[in-house]
Motif scaffolding. Structure first.
Motif, PDB file in Angstrom:
ATOM      1  N   MET A 185      -4.045 -11.686  10.196  1.00 31.30           N
ATOM      2  CA  MET A 185      -3.433 -11.878   8.881  1.00 31.30           C
ATOM      3  C   MET A 185      -4.142 -11.074   7.806  1.00 31.30           C
ATOM      4  O   MET A 185      -3.487 -10.509   6.914  1.00 31.30           O
ATOM      5  CB  MET A 185      -3.415 -13.369   8.526  1.00 31.30           C
ATOM      6  CG  MET A 185      -2.455 -14.199   9.380  1.00 31.30           C
ATOM      7  SD  MET A 185      -2.107 -15.822   8.656  1.00 31.30           S
ATOM      8  CE  MET A 185      -3.721 -16.560   8.704  1.00 31.30           C
ATOM      9  N   GLN A 186      -5.463 -11.024   7.874  1.00 31.19           N
ATOM     10  CA  GLN A 186      -6.191 -10.259   6.873  1.00 31.19           C
ATOM     11  C   GLN A 186      -5.866  -8.772   6.980  1.00 31.19           C
ATOM     12  O   GLN A 186      -5.760  -8.071   5.959  1.00 31.19           O
ATOM     13  CB  GLN A 186      -7.688 -10.500   7.022  1.00 31.19           C
ATOM     14  CG  GLN A 186      -8.122 -11.928   6.693  1.00 31.19           C
ATOM     15  CD  GLN A 186      -7.639 -12.397   5.324  1.00 31.19           C
ATOM     16  OE1 GLN A 186      -7.649 -11.638   4.346  1.00 31.19           O
ATOM     17  NE2 GLN A 186      -7.196 -13.645   5.249  1.00 31.19           N
ATOM     18  N   ALA A 187      -5.676  -8.299   8.211  1.00 32.23           N
ATOM     19  CA  ALA A 187      -5.296  -6.900   8.395  1.00 32.23           C
ATOM     20  C   ALA A 187      -3.923  -6.632   7.794  1.00 32.23           C
ATOM     21  O   ALA A 187      -3.692  -5.593   7.154  1.00 32.23           O
ATOM     22  CB  ALA A 187      -5.312  -6.540   9.877  1.00 32.23           C
ATOM     23  N   VAL A 188      -2.979  -7.556   7.992  1.00 31.35           N
ATOM     24  CA  VAL A 188      -1.637  -7.407   7.417  1.00 31.35           C
ATOM     25  C   VAL A 188      -1.721  -7.402   5.899  1.00 31.35           C
ATOM     26  O   VAL A 188      -1.117  -6.548   5.222  1.00 31.35           O
ATOM     27  CB  VAL A 188      -0.714  -8.541   7.905  1.00 31.35           C
ATOM     28  CG1 VAL A 188       0.607  -8.525   7.133  1.00 31.35           C
ATOM     29  CG2 VAL A 188      -0.439  -8.411   9.400  1.00 31.35           C
ATOM     30  N   MET A 189      -2.482  -8.354   5.330  1.00 30.90           N
ATOM     31  CA  MET A 189      -2.582  -8.449   3.877  1.00 30.90           C
ATOM     32  C   MET A 189      -3.271  -7.222   3.280  1.00 30.90           C
ATOM     33  O   MET A 189      -2.882  -6.718   2.214  1.00 30.90           O
ATOM     34  CB  MET A 189      -3.338  -9.721   3.493  1.00 30.90           C
ATOM     35  CG  MET A 189      -2.601 -11.014   3.782  1.00 30.90           C
ATOM     36  SD  MET A 189      -1.134 -11.284   2.718  1.00 30.90           S
ATOM     37  CE  MET A 189       0.185 -10.770   3.829  1.00 30.90           C
ATOM     38  N   THR A 190      -4.290  -6.725   3.970  1.00 28.82           N
ATOM     39  CA  THR A 190      -4.995  -5.528   3.483  1.00 28.82           C
ATOM     40  C   THR A 190      -4.071  -4.325   3.465  1.00 28.82           C
ATOM     41  O   THR A 190      -4.036  -3.545   2.491  1.00 28.82           O
ATOM     42  CB  THR A 190      -6.223  -5.244   4.364  1.00 28.82           C
ATOM     43  OG1 THR A 190      -7.123  -6.350   4.286  1.00 28.82           O
ATOM     44  CG2 THR A 190      -6.939  -3.987   3.912  1.00 28.82           C
ATOM     45  N   ALA A 191      -3.293  -4.167   4.537  1.00 20.72           N
ATOM     46  CA  ALA A 191      -2.358  -3.042   4.611  1.00 20.72           C
ATOM     47  C   ALA A 191      -1.267  -3.173   3.554  1.00 20.72           C
ATOM     48  O   ALA A 191      -0.856  -2.173   2.934  1.00 20.72           O
ATOM     49  CB  ALA A 191      -1.740  -2.970   6.005  1.00 20.72           C
ATOM     50  N   ALA A 192      -0.782  -4.384   3.328  1.00 20.28           N
ATOM     51  CA  ALA A 192       0.267  -4.602   2.330  1.00 20.28           C
ATOM     52  C   ALA A 192      -0.254  -4.301   0.928  1.00 20.28           C
ATOM     53  O   ALA A 192       0.428  -3.669   0.107  1.00 20.28           O
ATOM     54  CB  ALA A 192       0.775  -6.033   2.420  1.00 20.28           C
ATOM     55  N   GLU A 193      -1.475  -4.738   0.649  1.00 23.45           N
ATOM     56  CA  GLU A 193      -2.058  -4.476  -0.664  1.00 23.45           C
ATOM     57  C   GLU A 193      -2.270  -2.982  -0.863  1.00 23.45           C
ATOM     58  O   GLU A 193      -1.973  -2.439  -1.953  1.00 23.45           O
ATOM     59  CB  GLU A 193      -3.385  -5.225  -0.786  1.00 23.45           C
ATOM     60  CG  GLU A 193      -4.029  -5.090  -2.156  1.00 23.45           C
ATOM     61  CD  GLU A 193      -5.310  -5.877  -2.271  1.00 23.45           C
ATOM     62  OE1 GLU A 193      -5.824  -6.018  -3.397  1.00 23.45           O
ATOM     63  OE2 GLU A 193      -5.819  -6.354  -1.229  1.00 23.45           O
ATOM     64  N   ALA A 194      -2.742  -2.299   0.177  1.00 21.29           N
ATOM     65  CA  ALA A 194      -2.960  -0.849   0.072  1.00 21.29           C
ATOM     66  C   ALA A 194      -1.659  -0.100  -0.142  1.00 21.29           C
ATOM     67  O   ALA A 194      -1.644   0.961  -0.785  1.00 21.29           O
ATOM     68  CB  ALA A 194      -3.658  -0.349   1.338  1.00 21.29           C
ATOM     69  N   ALA A 195      -0.559  -0.659   0.371  1.00 22.03           N
ATOM     70  CA  ALA A 195       0.749  -0.014   0.213  1.00 22.03           C
ATOM     71  C   ALA A 195       1.395  -0.338  -1.133  1.00 22.03           C
ATOM     72  O   ALA A 195       2.522   0.080  -1.391  1.00 22.03           O
ATOM     73  CB  ALA A 195       1.672  -0.433   1.357  1.00 22.03           C
TER      74      ALA A 195
ATOM     75  N   ASP B 273       2.251 -11.435  -5.403  1.00 24.25           N
ATOM     76  CA  ASP B 273       3.220 -12.519  -5.287  1.00 24.25           C
ATOM     77  C   ASP B 273       4.318 -12.223  -4.272  1.00 24.25           C
ATOM     78  O   ASP B 273       5.214 -13.050  -4.061  1.00 24.25           O
ATOM     79  CB  ASP B 273       3.827 -12.858  -6.654  1.00 24.25           C
ATOM     80  CG  ASP B 273       4.551 -11.678  -7.290  1.00 24.25           C
ATOM     81  OD1 ASP B 273       4.609 -10.592  -6.672  1.00 24.25           O
ATOM     82  OD2 ASP B 273       5.061 -11.852  -8.415  1.00 24.25           O
ATOM     83  N   ALA B 274       4.272 -11.073  -3.636  1.00 21.58           N
ATOM     84  CA  ALA B 274       5.213 -10.761  -2.556  1.00 21.58           C
ATOM     85  C   ALA B 274       4.510 -10.792  -1.198  1.00 21.58           C
ATOM     86  O   ALA B 274       5.100 -10.413  -0.190  1.00 21.58           O
ATOM     87  CB  ALA B 274       5.853  -9.390  -2.775  1.00 21.58           C
ATOM     88  N   ARG B 275       3.254 -11.220  -1.194  1.00 23.54           N
ATOM     89  CA  ARG B 275       2.504 -11.332   0.053  1.00 23.54           C
ATOM     90  C   ARG B 275       2.279 -12.812   0.364  1.00 23.54           C
ATOM     91  O   ARG B 275       1.710 -13.535  -0.449  1.00 23.54           O
ATOM     92  CB  ARG B 275       1.152 -10.603  -0.046  1.00 23.54           C
ATOM     93  CG  ARG B 275       1.270  -9.143  -0.469  1.00 23.54           C
ATOM     94  CD  ARG B 275      -0.032  -8.378  -0.270  1.00 23.54           C
ATOM     95  NE  ARG B 275      -1.166  -8.921  -1.002  1.00 23.54           N
ATOM     96  CZ  ARG B 275      -1.584  -8.478  -2.184  1.00 23.54           C
ATOM     97  NH1 ARG B 275      -0.941  -7.481  -2.790  1.00 23.54           N
ATOM     98  NH2 ARG B 275      -2.636  -9.008  -2.775  1.00 23.54           N
TER      99      ARG B 275
END
Length: 791
Positions: free
Chosen positions: A672-682, A687-689
Motif C-alpha cells: 500500500m505504501q508503494a501504491v500511495m508513493t507512486a500515486a503522490e509522485a504522479a 483526497d483522491a488517494r
C-alpha cells in the motif's frame, strides 16, 4: 499428638477427633452436616419480589462481558484462550476436563421408564444419591420461571423446561484456603476443583434422572441456564451474605461452589433457613474492608433486580479477578470471612453465638480480627506458585505473589465508596456480540437503589419506575445468520457465503463495506464484503488463514463449516467509493483484493470507468484469479505475478492515470505504501488517494504521557500514561465503540474540536486528521496537553 487434647478439641489447626469422620454418628443419607438442627422458615431471609424479578440474558454474566470486550481490551486480552483460568498450573490441568463434561449435562430421556410420583420418596432418594456421590450439601426446591435466564449463550430465548431443582454445594477446602492469601496462585485452582467435582456429580445425577424417565440438566459453570443463588436460598442451603450474590452456608461459610440439576421429577421441597446471618453481616464489614478491588459494599442492603441484597460492584470484582497479576482469580472475601469455619466441633461455640445471640455479632466480628482469623498460615501451604505465560510455558510468576495481611485499622466508609451496578435495564443485549458497559450509568444506578421498604411502598402505590425490567430492543445490532457455502480457493484461502436461515433479504450494503464477525468471543474480526452489492440474498467474504497471526483466522478456518450459525454486525463502511470519479484505479495486493471486487461490481453496474490491478507473489497465491477471470468486467482486470516477472509497474500505472482519477488500495503495508508513493509522485491529490489496512503495520516507538480530554459539555477527563483515550472515556462512563483497538478499523473515530494530536492511527487521511481522532490509539502531542472532543 493424635491422642492428646489438641486432637480431641480440634485446636491444632486441622480436623479433630470429633469431625474426622462426619458420619460417625450420622445417618449416611442425611449428609455430613446437621442441617436438621437449623431454623427453617417459610420465606428466605432475603426479600424476593418474585413477581418483579426480571429474567436477564446469560450474556449479562460479567465473565461473558469480559470475553466480548465489554469491559475493555485489558480484560478481554487477559481472558483470551481462557488465560485467566489456565495461567495457574493446577487449574490448567482441570479446565480441559471441565469443558469436556459439558457433553454429559443434558441428553435424551428414557420414555419407557415407569412413572415416579411419590415426591417425598423421590426427594429422599435424590439427596441420598447426592451424598453417596460426595456432595457436601444438597437441597431441593421448586425452580420458578424467574430463576431462569431469558436467553442462552447464543441469544436464543429460553422457555423454562423444568420446574424442580436439586442444588448441590461443594466445599473448596478449609486447609488449602488457610494457607492462601485468597488471591494468590491456588485461588483459581480451588474454584476449578469444586466446579469440576460438581460437573461430575451433576452430570451423573442428571443422567440418572433421564434414565428414570424424567428430563434433567446439570447447570455448571461452563453451561448453565439458571441463576443459582436464588435456588440455593429456596433450597435452604444458606443465606445471602454481604459479599453480594454469594450464598453463605452455616457449616462452610462462603468457601463453596454450587451447581444445580433441574428436572421434572416430582420432589418435596426443603424450606429456607435462618441462622442469623443477616444480623451478623450487618455488623461485620470485614469482607468489604479486605476486598482487594474495593468491590464489596460497606453500606446497607438494597433492592437489585427484585432481590434485597448487599449489592457489590461486579465489574470491579470481575476486572480484578481476571487481570490479577499476583495470582489467579480471587477468593479473598471467602478467605477472610469470619464464617470461613474449620470444623463441626472446633468452632461450634462461635456458630452457636453468631446464630442465637444477635447482639453479639459486632463483638464476634471484632474478635475474629483479634485472634488473627483470615491471616496467611504458611504451615498450610503445600503448592508451588507456577504461572503459565501466553505461549504455554510454565515458570515462576513474573510478578510478586499476593501475600496480604489483614487491615484491621482500615476504617472503610460507605460514603467513600464509588460503586457501579448493572441492573436489568443496563444489561447487555442477549446476542454473542460486543456491547460496551457504561460505568457512569452503573454508578448512577447504584445511587438509585432502594431499600426493601421503599420498594414495597412504591409497588403498593402502583408505581413502576423503581422496578428493574429487561427489554430486548426491536432494532438488534446483530445478525443471526448461517454459512451456506464454503469454497476453498487454495490451501490457505476460502470463500464463505452467508445468508439468513429463512432466506430473507439481508440488510443493504455499499461497496467498501465490511462485516464484523464473531469468530469466538475474544475474536471479533472485520471482513470485507466482496460480492455484488445488489445481491441481498447473501454476503460473501474471503478469509486468508494466517498461521502466524493472532489466532482468529486459523480458528475460523477450523470451525466455520457449512450450516454453522454465526453472529455478525450489520455492514458498515469506512472505505467509501467516490462513484462520480472520472476514473478509478483499484489496487489489491493478496487478500487485500476483496474490497476491490465489490468496488468493481459497483462501478460496472453504474457504468463508470475503472481498472483493477491484482498483485500476488505466485500463481498459487493468486487465489482470486479464476473468480476475476469470470467476472462480467474481466476485461478491466490486470493480473500481476511477481514470480512470473509481471510485477505491477506502479509508477507507470499512476503516470497513465487520467485527470481526476481516484486510487484505492488494500493489502500488505509495504504494498500500500508503494501504491500511495507512486500515486503522490504522479500528482494524484491526497483526497483522491484511499487505503484500508487489514492488519496493523509497524508503528514507531511512541512515548506515552498523561493528557486531558475535554468534552463538549466542558467536562474534563484525565488520561494516564498507561491508558488510551478510549479507556479513560469508558472508565468515566462515556460510551465508546471499540473493535480493533489497533487504530485500523475507524470504529472509535470521534470529532476533534481543538488541541494538538499525535495521530497514531492507520485510517484517517491527512485532511480528516484536522477534524477527527481515533480514540483507541491517538494521544495529545505534548505532555499535559488538552484535546477537545466532539462528545
Amino acid at each position: 499428638m493424635l491422642k492428646g487434647p489438641h486432637w480431641q478439641l480440634g485446636t491444632h489447626g486441622g480436623v479433630s477427633a470429633r469431625d474426622v469422620d462426619p458420619y460417625a454418628r450420622r445417618d449416611y443419607a442425611a449428609g455430613p452436616h446437621p442441617f436438621e438442627t437449623l431454623k427453617r422458615v417459610d420465606e428466605p431471609t432475603t426479600y424476593i419480589d418474585a413477581a418483579n424479578v426480571p429474567r436477564v440474558p446469560k450474556r449479562g454474566d460479567l465473565f461473558a462481558r469480559g470475553q466480548f470486550g465489554d469491559m475493555g481490551p485489558k480484560v478481554q486480552n487477559a481472558m483470551k484462550g481462557g488465560h485467566h483460568v489456565v495461567k495457574s498450573a493446577p487449574s490448567a490441568a482441570q479446565r480441559r476436563l471441565l469443558g469436556a463434561l459439558i457433553l454429559l449435562q443434558d441428553g435424551p430421556v428414557n420414555d419407557a421408564a415407569p412413572a415416579m410420583t411419590n415426591a417425598a420418596r423421590n426427594a429422599a432418594n435424590l439427596k441420598a444419591a447426592s451424598y453417596f456421590l460426595g456432595a457436601d450439601a444438597a437441597g431441593l426446591s421448586a425452580c420458578p420461571d424467574w430463576t431462569w435466564y431469558s436467553h442462552d449463550a447464543t441469544g436464543t430465548p429460553i422457555t423454562p423446561p423444568h420446574d424442580q431443582a436439586l442444588s448441590l454445594i461443594i466445599d473448596q477446602g478449609f486447609d488449602t484456603m488457610e494457607g492462601s492469601s485468597g488471591d494468590d496462585w491456588i485461588a483459581v485452582s480451588q474454584s476449578m476443583r469444586a466446579y469440576l467435582r460438581f460437573s461430575m456429580l451433576g452430570g451423573v445425577l442428571a443422567q440418572h434422572l433421564r434414565n428414570l424417565g424424567h428430563a434433567a440438566k446439570a447447570h455448571t459453570v461452563m453451561d448453565g441456564d439458571v441463576l443459582q443463588p436464588p435456588l440455593l436460598l429456596l433450597a435452604g442451603l444458606g443465606e445471602v451474605s454481604r459479599i453480594g450474590e454469594v450464598i453463605l452456608n452455616p457449616f462452610l461459610g462462603p468457601r463453596l461452589k454450587s451447581g444445580v440439576v433441574t428436572t421434572t421429577l416430582p420432589i418435596s421441597h426443603d424450606k429456607p433457613i435462618d441462622f442469623g446471618l443477616q444480623r451478623f453481616c450487618e455488623a461485620c464489614n470485614k469482607c468489604a474492608r479486605e476486598c482487594p478491588s474495593g468491590a464489596i459494599t460497606a453500606g446497607p442492603k438494597r433492592m437489585f433486580n427484585g432481590y434485597e441484597i448487599w449489592k457489590s460492584d461486579s465489574q470491579k470484582c470481575a476486572t480484578y479477578r481476571i487481570t490479577n497479576q499476583g495470582g489467579a482469580m480471587c477468593g479473598r472475601c471467602m478467605k477472610t470471612c469470619p464464617w470461613n469455619l474449620e470444623g463441626l466441633f472446633a468452632e461450634a461455640p462461635f456458630r452457636w453465638a453468631a446464630s442465637n445471640m444477635p447482639a453479639a455479632a459486632p463483638l464476634l466480628a471484632k474478635l475474629d480480627d483479634k485472634v488473627g482469623k483470615g491471616r496467611l498460615n504458611p504451615v498450610k501451604k503445600w503448592w508451588w506458585d507456577i504461572e503459565r505465560d501466553p505461549s504455554g510455558r510454565f515458570d515462576t510468576p513474573a510478578q510478586p505473589v499476593n501475600a496480604r495481611d489483614l487491615q484491621p485499622d482500615l476504617a472503610l466508609k460507605f460514603e467513600d465508596q464509588t460503586l457501579a451496578v448493572y441492573p436489568a435495564p443496563l444489561a447487555p443485549h442477549p446476542w454473542p456480540y460486543p456491547d460496551p458497559m457504561n460505568r457512569e450509568a452503573g454508578i448512577a444506578a447504584h445511587a438509585a437503589l432502594l431499600s426493601a421498604d421503599e420498594h414495597r411502598r412504591k409497588t403498593a402505590a402502583g408505581e413502576t419506575d423503581h422496578l428493574h425490567l429487561y427489554k430486548v430492543g426491536s432494532d438488534t445490532p446483530v445478525l443471526d445468520l448461517r454459512i451456506t457455502e464454503v469454497t476453498r480457493l487454495n490451501a490457505t484461502t476460502a470463500f464463505y457465503d452467508i445468508a439468513h436461515p429463512e432466506g430473507h433479504d439481508l440488510p443493504a450494503w455499499s461497496a467498501g463495506a465490511h462485516l464484523d464477525l464473531v469468530v469466538a468471543p475474544e475474536f471479533l474480526r472485520p471482513y470485507s464484503l466482496l460480492s455484488d452489492p445488489t445481491d441481498r440474498k447473501r454476503y460473501r467474504i474471503a478469509v486468508l488463514r494466517e498461521d502466524g497471526g493472532r489466532g482468529g483466522s486459523a480458528l475460523l478456518h477450523r470451525v466455520f463449516t457449512k450450516g454453522r450459525r454465526i453472529f455478525v454486525g450489520k455492514p458498515v463502511n469506512h472505505f467509501e467509493l467516490v462513484e462520480d470519479a472520472p476514473h478509478s484505479l483499484l489496487m489489491g495486493g493478496g487478500i487485500g483484493i476483496t474490497p476491490m471486487i465489490a468496488f468493481a461490481h459497483r462501478l460496472h453496474a453504474i457504468g463508470r470507468p475503472f481498472d483493477l490491478h491484482y498483485s500476488a507473489s505466485t500463481r498459487e497465491a493468486a487465489a482470486f484469479a479464476d473468480e476475476l477471470s469470470q467476472a462480467p468486467w474481466a476485461d478491466r482486470v490486470h493480473l500481476h505475478i511477481s514470480s512470473e516477472d509481471t510485477r505491477a509497474d506502479l509508477p507507470a500505472i499512476m503516470d497513465r492515470a487520467a485527470p481526476g482519477t481516484h486510487v484505492y488500495t488494500c493489502g500488505a503495508d509495504a504494498y500500500m505504501q508503494a501504491v500511495m508513493t507512486a500515486a503522490e509522485a504522479a500528482g494524484i491529490p491526497e483526497d483522491a488517494r484511499h487505503l484500508e489496512y487489514f492488519s496493523t503495520p509497524e508503528a514507531p516507538d511512541y512515548v506515552n504521557h498523561p493528557f486531558t480530554l475535554k468534552l463538549a459539555s466542558g467536562r474534563e477527563i484525565a488520561v494516564s500514561a498507561e491508558e488510551t483515550a478510549a479507556d479513560a472515556l469508558i472508565k468515566a462512563g462515556v460510551p465508546v465503540d471499540l473493535k480493533c483497538s489497533d487504530g485500523i478499523c475507524g470504529v472509535c473515530k470521534c470529532g476533534l474540536r481543538g488541541g494538538e494530536v499525535e495521530h497514531r492511527d492507520f485510517v484517517l487521511s491527512a485532511k480528516q486528521r484536522n477534524s477527527a481522532i481515533i480514540l483507541c490509539q491517538s494521544r495529545a502531542a505534548q505532555p499535559g496537553g488538552v484535546l477537545e472532543l466532539d462528545l
